[in-house]
Design an enzyme around this catalytic site. Sequence first.
Site, PDB file in Angstrom:
ATOM      1  N   ASP A  70       0.820  -1.214   0.000  1.00 15.26           N
ATOM      2  CA  ASP A  70       0.000   0.000   0.000  1.00 15.26           C
ATOM      3  C   ASP A  70       0.849   1.257   0.000  1.00 15.26           C
ATOM      4  O   ASP A  70       2.073   1.208   0.173  1.00 15.26           O
ATOM      5  CB  ASP A  70      -0.961  -0.003   1.198  1.00 15.26           C
ATOM      6  CG  ASP A  70      -0.269  -0.321   2.526  1.00 15.26           C
ATOM      7  OD1 ASP A  70       0.971  -0.364   2.571  1.00 15.26           O
ATOM      8  OD2 ASP A  70      -0.981  -0.521   3.519  1.00 15.26           O
ATOM      9  N   ASN A 139      -7.652  -2.709  14.161  1.00 15.75           N
ATOM     10  CA  ASN A 139      -9.026  -3.103  13.784  1.00 15.75           C
ATOM     11  C   ASN A 139      -9.027  -4.271  12.787  1.00 15.75           C
ATOM     12  O   ASN A 139     -10.039  -4.559  12.181  1.00 15.75           O
ATOM     13  CB  ASN A 139      -9.785  -1.899  13.201  1.00 15.75           C
ATOM     14  CG  ASN A 139      -9.100  -1.330  11.960  1.00 15.75           C
ATOM     15  OD1 ASN A 139      -8.115  -1.884  11.482  1.00 15.75           O
ATOM     16  ND2 ASN A 139      -9.635  -0.236  11.448  1.00 15.75           N
ATOM     17  N   HIS A 141      -7.162  -4.408  10.063  1.00 16.57           N
ATOM     18  CA  HIS A 141      -6.878  -4.086   8.666  1.00 16.57           C
ATOM     19  C   HIS A 141      -5.571  -4.729   8.220  1.00 16.57           C
ATOM     20  O   HIS A 141      -4.635  -4.871   8.987  1.00 16.57           O
ATOM     21  CB  HIS A 141      -6.961  -2.581   8.370  1.00 16.57           C
ATOM     22  CG  HIS A 141      -5.847  -1.727   8.883  1.00 16.57           C
ATOM     23  ND1 HIS A 141      -6.066  -0.645   9.711  1.00 16.57           N
ATOM     24  CD2 HIS A 141      -4.520  -1.749   8.670  1.00 16.57           C
ATOM     25  CE1 HIS A 141      -4.912  -0.070   9.974  1.00 16.57           C
ATOM     26  NE2 HIS A 141      -3.952  -0.716   9.354  1.00 16.57           N
ATOM     27  N   GLU A 146      -9.642  -1.699   5.256  1.00 17.30           N
ATOM     28  CA  GLU A 146     -10.322  -1.438   6.522  1.00 17.30           C
ATOM     29  C   GLU A 146     -11.557  -2.339   6.658  1.00 17.30           C
ATOM     30  O   GLU A 146     -12.007  -2.928   5.671  1.00 17.30           O
ATOM     31  CB  GLU A 146     -10.769   0.035   6.552  1.00 17.30           C
ATOM     32  CG  GLU A 146      -9.629   1.044   6.422  1.00 17.30           C
ATOM     33  CD  GLU A 146      -8.899   1.313   7.743  1.00 17.30           C
ATOM     34  OE1 GLU A 146      -8.976   0.485   8.672  1.00 17.30           O
ATOM     35  OE2 GLU A 146      -8.253   2.370   7.831  1.00 17.30           O
TER      36      GLU A 146
HETATM   37  C1  GLP Z   1      -0.494   0.592   8.635  1.00 24.06           C
HETATM   38  C2  GLP Z   1      -0.136  -0.211   7.374  1.00 24.06           C
HETATM   39  C3  GLP Z   1      -0.332  -1.683   7.571  1.00 24.06           C
HETATM   40  C4  GLP Z   1       0.291  -2.110   8.892  1.00 24.06           C
HETATM   41  C5  GLP Z   1      -0.405  -1.436  10.033  1.00 24.06           C
HETATM   42  C6  GLP Z   1       0.139  -1.826  11.400  1.00 24.06           C
HETATM   43  O1  GLP Z   1      -1.745   1.145   8.637  1.00 24.06           O
HETATM   44  N1  GLP Z   1      -0.852   0.203   6.212  1.00 24.06           N
HETATM   45  O2  GLP Z   1       0.240  -2.390   6.478  1.00 24.06           O
HETATM   46  O3  GLP Z   1       0.216  -3.494   9.030  1.00 24.06           O
HETATM   47  O4  GLP Z   1      -0.301  -0.045   9.872  1.00 24.06           O
HETATM   48  O5  GLP Z   1       1.257  -1.041  11.719  1.00 24.06           O
HETATM   49  P1  GLP Z   1       2.275  -1.368  12.873  1.00 24.06           P
HETATM   50  O6  GLP Z   1       3.121  -2.496  12.375  1.00 24.06           O
HETATM   51  O7  GLP Z   1       3.078  -0.111  13.036  1.00 24.06           O
HETATM   52  O8  GLP Z   1       1.489  -1.727  14.075  1.00 24.06           O
END
Ligand code: GLP
Length: 244
Positions: A70, A139, A141, A146
Site C-alpha cells: 500500500d 481493527n 486491517h 479497513e
Molecule cells: C499501517 C499499514 C499496515 C500495517 C499497520 C500496522 O496502517 N498500512 O500495512 O500493518 O499499519 O502497523 P504497525 O506495524 O506499526 O502496528
Amino acid sequence: MNNIKLVVAKDYNDMSEKAAKIIFDHVKNKADSVLGLATGSTPVGMYRNLIEMHTNSKLDFSGVTTFNLDEYYPISRTNDQSYYYFMQENLFKHVNINPHNIYIPHGEASDIETECANYEKQIDKAGGIDLQVLGIGLNGHIGFNEPGTPFHSLTHAIELHESTIHSNARFFESKADVPKRAITMGIKTVMLSRTILLLASGEKKADILFRTLFGEITTDVPSSVLQLHNSVFVIVDREAAKRL
Ligand code: GLP
C-alpha cells in the site's frame, strides 16, 4: 488450523529473526522470488535482519521482485512518511535489489483508478506473489483494507478510517498531515499470494490476533479472511500471543 503455522517467538527480536529466516529460505530456493512487502513498525526488525543476511550470508536480492501492499494518497515519494521512502530507508538502499523490480503504488498518480488497475497487471505479469508479508492494524486491517472491505477486492483506492489516521498520526508532524486516502492491494490480491507471513508484536495486538485466527470470518475483521488461505505463517511475540 492446519493451513496456519503459528510460531510464538520470545520477543520482538526473535520474531524478526524468524520472519527474516523464512524470507531467506524462500529466496535461497527461488532466486527470482516475488515478495509482497509491508510497512509499519512491525516489520522493521525483519528488514534489519534481511540486510544483515545480505551482508553476512550473501542473501542475493538481484533476482527478487517486490510489490508493496500500500501507499498513502496523495503523497510524494520524497516525503519521509511515504511508504516508498520507508522501503528505501529500511531495506532497498541496503541490498542489491534491481530498482526496476521494485513496485510500490504511486502516491502521486494522476489517475488513481488506472494506477490500481496497472498494479494488478504488474503483479500478474510478474507471475503472482510467492510470499506476502503482512502486519495487522488494531481493527484487523491488512494493507489498508479497513473493516467492511469486500473479500473479492483487488487493488483499489480507499478513505482511511479515523482510527487509522489517529494511530498513524504519531509518524507525522500532526494528525492533519496524515493523508486521508491510500492505495492498497485488495483482500483478494493478498489472498492470491501463494504463502502469507503475518507478523504481530506487543500486547496491544493480542485481541485482534485472537479474533484474526479464531474469530468469525467476517469483513468486519479483514484479517479473519486469512483463515481461508491454505498457507499462512503467523509469527508473533509472546505479548501478542497472550490471548491465544
Ligand atoms: C499501517 C499499514 C499496515 C500495517 C499497520 C500496522 O496502517 N498500512 O500495512 O500493518 O499499519 O502497523 P504497525 O506495524 O506499526 O502496528
